[in-house]
Design an enzyme around this catalytic site. Structure first.
Site, PDB file in Angstrom:
ATOM      1  N   ARG A 130      74.613  19.829  25.445  1.00  0.00           N
ATOM      2  CA  ARG A 130      74.815  18.398  25.187  1.00  0.00           C
ATOM      3  C   ARG A 130      73.743  17.536  25.865  1.00  0.00           C
ATOM      4  NH1 ARG A 130      79.808  16.564  23.044  1.00  0.00           N
ATOM      5  NH2 ARG A 130      80.742  18.293  21.948  1.00  0.00           N
ATOM      6  N   ARG A 157      75.631  10.599  24.776  1.00  0.00           N
ATOM      7  CA  ARG A 157      75.962   9.250  25.258  1.00  0.00           C
ATOM      8  C   ARG A 157      75.599   8.953  26.693  1.00  0.00           C
ATOM      9  NH1 ARG A 157      81.844  10.000  23.176  1.00  0.00           N
ATOM     10  NH2 ARG A 157      81.079  12.059  23.698  1.00  0.00           N
ATOM     11  N   ARG A 163      73.373   4.621  18.638  1.00  0.00           N
ATOM     12  CA  ARG A 163      74.755   4.669  18.152  1.00  0.00           C
ATOM     13  C   ARG A 163      75.337   3.281  17.884  1.00  0.00           C
ATOM     14  NH1 ARG A 163      78.457   5.966  16.800  1.00  0.00           N
ATOM     15  NH2 ARG A 163      79.959   7.097  18.082  1.00  0.00           N
ATOM     16  N   ASP A 174      76.481  19.212  14.833  1.00  0.00           N
ATOM     17  CA  ASP A 174      77.808  19.439  15.386  1.00  0.00           C
ATOM     18  C   ASP A 174      78.405  20.687  14.758  1.00  0.00           C
ATOM     19  OD1 ASP A 174      79.796  18.003  17.250  1.00  0.00           O
ATOM     20  OD2 ASP A 174      81.024  18.655  15.579  1.00  0.00           O
ATOM     21  N   TYR A 194      89.998  24.778  14.857  1.00  0.00           N
ATOM     22  CA  TYR A 194      89.894  23.403  14.369  1.00  0.00           C
ATOM     23  C   TYR A 194      90.510  23.255  12.979  1.00  0.00           C
ATOM     24  CZ  TYR A 194      87.095  21.155  17.973  1.00  0.00           C
ATOM     25  OH  TYR A 194      86.685  20.584  19.132  1.00  0.00           O
TER      26      TYR A 194
HETATM   27  O1  CP3 Z   1      73.938  19.917  22.854  1.00  0.00           O
HETATM   28  C1  CP3 Z   1      73.383  19.039  22.175  1.00  0.00           C
HETATM   29  O2  CP3 Z   1      72.753  18.076  22.669  1.00  0.00           O
HETATM   30  C2  CP3 Z   1      73.383  19.195  20.672  1.00  0.00           C
HETATM   31  C3  CP3 Z   1      74.415  18.582  19.937  1.00  0.00           C
HETATM   32  C4  CP3 Z   1      75.868  19.049  19.961  1.00  0.00           C
HETATM   33  C5  CP3 Z   1      76.916  18.153  19.649  1.00  0.00           C
HETATM   34  N1  CP3 Z   1      78.078  18.870  19.558  1.00  0.00           N
HETATM   35  C6  CP3 Z   1      76.745  16.713  19.423  1.00  0.00           C
HETATM   36  C7  CP3 Z   1      77.912  15.811  19.566  1.00  0.00           C
HETATM   37  C8  CP3 Z   1      76.436  20.317  20.135  1.00  0.00           C
HETATM   38  C9  CP3 Z   1      75.777  21.623  20.538  1.00  0.00           C
HETATM   39  C10 CP3 Z   1      77.836  20.178  19.856  1.00  0.00           C
HETATM   40  C11 CP3 Z   1      78.786  21.325  19.881  1.00  0.00           C
HETATM   41  C12 CP3 Z   1      80.229  21.049  19.796  1.00  0.00           C
HETATM   42  N2  CP3 Z   1      80.856  20.110  19.033  1.00  0.00           N
HETATM   43  C13 CP3 Z   1      81.226  21.824  20.443  1.00  0.00           C
HETATM   44  C14 CP3 Z   1      80.997  23.046  21.315  1.00  0.00           C
HETATM   45  C15 CP3 Z   1      80.391  22.698  22.629  1.00  0.00           C
HETATM   46  C16 CP3 Z   1      81.356  22.203  23.662  1.00  0.00           C
HETATM   47  O3  CP3 Z   1      81.135  21.072  24.141  1.00  0.00           O
HETATM   48  O4  CP3 Z   1      82.263  22.934  24.004  1.00  0.00           O
HETATM   49  C17 CP3 Z   1      82.463  21.282  20.090  1.00  0.00           C
HETATM   50  C18 CP3 Z   1      83.823  21.767  20.577  1.00  0.00           C
HETATM   51  C19 CP3 Z   1      82.223  20.199  19.194  1.00  0.00           C
HETATM   52  C20 CP3 Z   1      83.207  19.335  18.494  1.00  0.00           C
HETATM   53  C21 CP3 Z   1      83.088  17.923  18.890  1.00  0.00           C
HETATM   54  N3  CP3 Z   1      82.100  17.064  18.467  1.00  0.00           N
HETATM   55  C22 CP3 Z   1      83.959  17.193  19.735  1.00  0.00           C
HETATM   56  C23 CP3 Z   1      85.177  17.764  20.436  1.00  0.00           C
HETATM   57  C24 CP3 Z   1      83.468  15.879  19.797  1.00  0.00           C
HETATM   58  C25 CP3 Z   1      84.126  14.695  20.458  1.00  0.00           C
HETATM   59  C26 CP3 Z   1      84.056  14.776  21.927  1.00  0.00           C
HETATM   60  C27 CP3 Z   1      82.752  14.249  22.406  1.00  0.00           C
HETATM   61  O5  CP3 Z   1      82.072  14.919  23.187  1.00  0.00           O
HETATM   62  O6  CP3 Z   1      82.440  13.115  22.003  1.00  0.00           O
HETATM   63  C28 CP3 Z   1      82.268  15.840  19.046  1.00  0.00           C
HETATM   64  C29 CP3 Z   1      81.362  14.675  18.878  1.00  0.00           C
HETATM   65  C30 CP3 Z   1      79.946  14.878  19.336  1.00  0.00           C
HETATM   66  N4  CP3 Z   1      79.178  15.989  19.069  1.00  0.00           N
HETATM   67  C31 CP3 Z   1      79.130  13.936  20.036  1.00  0.00           C
HETATM   68  C32 CP3 Z   1      77.858  14.509  20.171  1.00  0.00           C
HETATM   69  C33 CP3 Z   1      76.625  13.882  20.780  1.00  0.00           C
HETATM   70  C34 CP3 Z   1      79.551  12.538  20.481  1.00  0.00           C
HETATM   71  C35 CP3 Z   1      79.480  11.658  19.307  1.00  0.00           C
HETATM   72  C36 CP3 Z   1      79.204  10.213  19.607  1.00  0.00           C
HETATM   73  O7  CP3 Z   1      78.027   9.840  19.716  1.00  0.00           O
HETATM   74  O8  CP3 Z   1      80.167   9.453  19.666  1.00  0.00           O
END
Ligand code: CP3
Length: 341
Positions: free
Chosen positions: A25, A29, A38, A74, A150
């Site tokens: 990640r 944010r 965003r 994602d 999911y």
């Molecule tokens: O790592 C990186 O920088 C690359 C991008 C990336 C995202 N999601 C962007 C994202 C990666 C590798 C993921 C993987 C992901 N997505 C996982 C597995 C990794 C982990 O953290 O365990 C999971 C479970 C998800 C599903 C997901 N997507 C959730 C649960 C959420 C909401 C919670 C949160 O962190 O906001 C997302 C949204 C998400 N995916 C965001 C980002 C940057 C936030 C979105 C925003 O800008 O509001």
């Protein structure tokens, strides 16, 4: 050594001048420049517009000395490509219609990445042109169990009772769902390699909530199938689990070249339990990044010293969250750069 060479060598357990570093990640944010993007675009729009996704991918690389970029995407783009509706709201992602009966699977589409994921291809191609040959580019997908969780119960927000219950009560349905998802995961990862990804990470985030025997039965065989399906690509495959300390040996048995461990185990313990392979990725707690720079440096160095710097990709125990200060990330990446054997 150039970053990409260093990263690939570390994944393969070969000698390096220092371990490479990237952070789960690392785009997101906690960066003001990401929050600014965003304000004008929804997350879904950012995922689907290659120029925005490429920009978000590159933002952390402009600030910090990172050896690899992970494509901004994602894990839930895959259930969306299968035909589920995916929404990102305040309380996390919401999916629908959830899978609970065999008819639901009949309604799903076969994923054709060229048709369904053109935006991802274009983003990766842009990134490869920008980053190669110096910096590594990582592609990723959710692991089959995590994605199925999911699709059955919106994942963690409801626990794992639904998906584990389905496996017990309706094993044929569970099997068919996992088979479909696994095929799609292999397709989407192969596609990312074709578009320029140097390595692929499988996120099995929610499998960490399983008991050991459940993990062995319900999750591990499907991840192993993905690893088998991609072996011929000859590029590093990284598996990540939360709570990996407990499931370390089972996770490693998937045959992945790199195991991403969290902080339920130390790197020294993981190395002792596993031997020299696979390579390890991890495992600083993001919490540490709130401490003063000298303390971050001390902890980063002590972590690397546990395994002597070989067969190690420095990373976090879990993804960066929005409240982590960028200065902590700067201190961590600098400490890795300053480490000496
Ligand atoms: O790592 C990186 O920088 C690359 C991008 C990336 C995202 N999601 C962007 C994202 C990666 C590798 C993921 C993987 C992901 N997505 C996982 C597995 C990794 C982990 O953290 O365990 C999971 C479970 C998800 C599903 C997901 N997507 C959730 C649960 C959420 C909401 C919670 C949160 O962190 O906001 C997302 C949204 C998400 N995916 C965001 C980002 C940057 C936030 C979105 C925003 O800008 O509001």
């Amino acid at each position: 050594m150039k970053s990409r060479e260093r990263f690939l060598a570390a994944c393969r357990g070969e000698e390096v001048d220092r371990p490479p570093v990237w952070l789960m990640r690392q785009a997101g944010r906690y960066l003001p420049e990401y929050r600014q993007l965003r304000e004008r675009h929804s997350f879904w729009e950012m995922l689907r517009r290659p120029e925005l996704a490429a920009e978000a991918t590159l933002q952390p690389l402009r600030r910090f000395s990172l050896d690899a970029a992970i494509v901004f995407s994602d894990i839930l783009i895959l259930p969306a490509a299968l035909g589920l509706k995916v929404e990102y709201g305040e309380g996390g992602p919401r999916l629908g219609p959830l899978v609970s009966r065999p008819e639901h699977l009949d309604g799903l589409r076969r994923v054709d990445p060229r048709r369904d994921l053109g935006f991802l291809a274009e983003c990766l191609q842009r990134l490869a042109a920008e980053l190669h040959p110096d910096t590594a580019l990582i592609g990723f997908a959710g692991a089959p169990f995590t994605l199925a969780a999911y699709m059955v119960e919106e994942g963690p927000s409801r626990g794992l009772d639904g998906i584990v219950g389905m496996a017990r009560r309706e094993p044929a349905l569970y099997h068919r769902l996992l088979e479909m998802v696994t095929e799609a995961v292999i397709e989407i990862l192969r596609f990312q390699a074709d578009c320029g990804a140097d390595a692929l990470q499988l996120f099995d985030t929610w499998a960490g909530g399983l008991q050991r025997e459940e993990y062995q039965k319900l999750a591990a065989p499907w991840s192993a199938r993905v690893v088998d399906g991609l072996r011929s690509l000859g590029i590093p495959l990284i598996i990540y689990l939360r709570e990996s300390g407990r499931l370390l040996l089972d996770a490693a048995s998937s045959g992945c070249g790199v195991l991403s461990v969290d902080d339920t185990i130390t790197l020294a313990e993981a190395r002792r339990a596993l031997g020299p392979r696979p390579s390890l990725q991890g495992n600083l707690s993001p919490r540490v990044l709130r401490l003063p720079a000298e303390e971050i440096r001390r902890q980063v160095w002590s972590m690397i010293d546990q395994v002597g710097g070989r067969g190690l990709v420095v990373n976090l125990s879990r993804g960066l969250s929005p409240e982590i200060p960028p200065a902590g990330v700067a201190a961590m990446t600098k400490a890795v750069g300053d480490w000496n054997p």
